[in-house]
Scaffold this active site. Structure first.
Site, PDB file in Angstrom:
ATOM      1  CG  ASN A   9      -1.699   1.238   1.416  1.00  0.00           C
ATOM      2  OD1 ASN A   9      -1.765   2.073   0.501  1.00  0.00           O
ATOM      3  ND2 ASN A   9      -2.306   1.407   2.583  1.00  0.00           N
ATOM      4  CD1 TRP A  10       3.403   0.922  -2.801  1.00  0.00           C
ATOM      5  CD2 TRP A  10       3.412   2.009  -4.760  1.00  0.00           C
ATOM      6  NE1 TRP A  10       4.039   0.128  -3.714  1.00  0.00           N
ATOM      7  CE2 TRP A  10       4.055   0.762  -4.927  1.00  0.00           C
ATOM      8  CE3 TRP A  10       3.295   2.864  -5.862  1.00  0.00           C
ATOM      9  CZ2 TRP A  10       4.597   0.363  -6.154  1.00  0.00           C
ATOM     10  CZ3 TRP A  10       3.819   2.462  -7.076  1.00  0.00           C
ATOM     11  CH2 TRP A  10       4.473   1.222  -7.221  1.00  0.00           C
ATOM     12  CE  LYS A  11       0.060   3.303   4.745  1.00  0.00           C
ATOM     13  NZ  LYS A  11       0.220   3.394   6.176  1.00  0.00           N
ATOM     14  CG  HIS A  95      -5.554   2.102   5.358  1.00  0.00           C
ATOM     15  ND1 HIS A  95      -5.058   3.039   6.235  1.00  0.00           N
ATOM     16  CD2 HIS A  95      -4.572   1.182   5.205  1.00  0.00           C
ATOM     17  CE1 HIS A  95      -3.829   2.690   6.584  1.00  0.00           C
ATOM     18  NE2 HIS A  95      -3.507   1.567   5.974  1.00  0.00           N
ATOM     19  CD  GLU A  97      -2.562   5.616   6.708  1.00  0.00           C
ATOM     20  OE1 GLU A  97      -2.592   5.605   5.464  1.00  0.00           O
ATOM     21  OE2 GLU A  97      -1.634   5.101   7.374  1.00  0.00           O
ATOM     22  CD  GLU A 167      -3.169  -2.274   7.456  1.00  0.00           C
ATOM     23  OE1 GLU A 167      -2.120  -2.542   6.868  1.00  0.00           O
ATOM     24  OE2 GLU A 167      -3.767  -1.199   7.324  1.00  0.00           O
ATOM     25  N   GLY A 173       3.082   2.364  10.771  1.00  0.00           N
ATOM     26  CA  GLY A 173       4.051   3.441  10.594  1.00  0.00           C
ATOM     27  C   GLY A 173       4.814   3.802  11.855  1.00  0.00           C
ATOM     28  CB  SER A 213       5.818  -1.869  11.888  1.00  0.00           C
ATOM     29  OG  SER A 213       5.442  -0.534  12.175  1.00  0.00           O
ATOM     30  N   GLY A 234       3.039  -1.005   4.305  1.00  0.00           N
ATOM     31  CA  GLY A 234       3.121   0.415   3.968  1.00  0.00           C
ATOM     32  C   GLY A 234       4.558   0.810   3.678  1.00  0.00           C
TER      33      GLY A 234
HETATM   34  P1  13P Z   1       3.404   0.395   7.695  1.00  0.00           P
HETATM   35  O1  13P Z   1       3.860  -0.886   7.049  1.00  0.00           O
HETATM   36  O2  13P Z   1       4.150   1.604   7.220  1.00  0.00           O
HETATM   37  O3  13P Z   1       3.325   0.270   9.186  1.00  0.00           O
HETATM   38  O4  13P Z   1       1.888   0.639   7.186  1.00  0.00           O
HETATM   39  C1  13P Z   1       0.968  -0.383   7.270  1.00  0.00           C
HETATM   40  C2  13P Z   1      -0.234  -0.004   6.507  1.00  0.00           C
HETATM   41  O5  13P Z   1      -0.955   0.917   6.866  1.00  0.00           O
HETATM   42  C3  13P Z   1      -0.557  -0.770   5.289  1.00  0.00           C
HETATM   43  O6  13P Z   1      -1.845  -0.500   4.840  1.00  0.00           O
END
Ligand code: 13P
Length: 256
Positions: A9-11, A95, A97, A167, A173, A213, A234
């Protein structure tokens, strides 16, 4: 046997040209041999160029969000039909976010999941508790409500093909990964719940990812747990070495 699925997931990272450059290098570094499905979820403007760069490969494409309507006066939104036409196989829904910054609710995720499935897209539905909820011992309660409401009314056959990503918000993150035991417990809880709601066959076939993470050095332990069928990644998915390393470690977990 469920086929593990590693999705990046590149956000809101990577312009279209950066995205194309990335997948060209990823194709050299990560082979999908070994029974692991690999998926990348770039931002909307990069979806088409990335699809072209991936042509002929086994790496699948995902969008990070969509609206539930097929078309209409919904400024700023993208429909499942549009995503299907440009070659997306998956769409990430709900998600944390999106829940936090854009007010997404379980009911909205449910409408989106139905619309995605109707148009042949496979939803990756995200669930997970906050740190406060975990500390108050509410993890199972929160995740239960999310799964019940996000999947409400779906046919067992639809649930069987989709993906749920567990998640925990406090692990996203932060560099703080859930322990493999805690991640396994939560994923096993989700599978038991899905068995109760949709029957044993749907539960047996549903793939459940862990996200938060994930890095090459913690992948193997997580992926060797019985109810964890892959990862939603992420930060580490933004670097070719990191993402390819996670795919390789997952392949080792499958083979061992
Ligand atoms: P990280 O791998 O940066 O913790 O993010 C996880 C994430 O939100 C994947 O959707």
């Amino acid at each position: 046997m469920r086929r593990p699925i590693i999705a990046g997931n590149w956000k809101m990272y990577k312009t279209p040209s950066e995205a194309v450059d990335f997948v060209k290098r990823l194709l050299e570094a990560a082979s999908t041999a070994g029974g692991v499905e690999v998926v990348v979820a770039p931002p909307f403007p990069a979806l088409m160029p990335v699809r072209e760069a991936l042509a002929g490969s086994d790496i699948a494409l995902a969008a990070q969000n969509m609206f539930w309507e097929v078309e209409g006066a919904f400024t700023g939104e993208v429909s499942p039909v549009m995503l299907a036409e440009i070659g997306c196989r998956y769409v990430i829904l709900g998600h944390s976010e999106r829940r936090r910054y854009f007010g997404e609710t379980n009911a909205g995720v449910n409408r989106k999941a139905r619309a995605a499935l109707d148009r042949g897209l496979v939803p990756i539905v995200c669930v997970g508790e906050s740190l406060a909820e975990r500390e108050f011992g509410l993890t199972e309660k929160v995740v239960t409500a999310q799964v019940e409401e996000c999947l409400a009314g779906l046919a067992p056959a639809a649930v069987a093909v989709m993906v749920v990503a567990y998640e925990p918000i406090w692990a996203i993150g932060t560099g703080r990964t859930a322990s493999p035991e805690d991640a396994q417990d939560a994923c096993a809880h989700i599978r038991r719940l899905v068995a109760r709601l949709f029957g044993p066959e749907a539960a047996e076939r549903l793939r459940i990812q862990y996200g938060g993470s994930v890095k090459p050095d913690n992948t193997r332990d997580l992926m060797s747990r019985p109810d964890i069928d892959g990862a939603l990644v992420g930060g580490a998915s933004l670097k070719v070495e990191g993402f390819a390393g996670i795919v390789r470690e997952c392949q080792k977990a499958v083979q061992s």
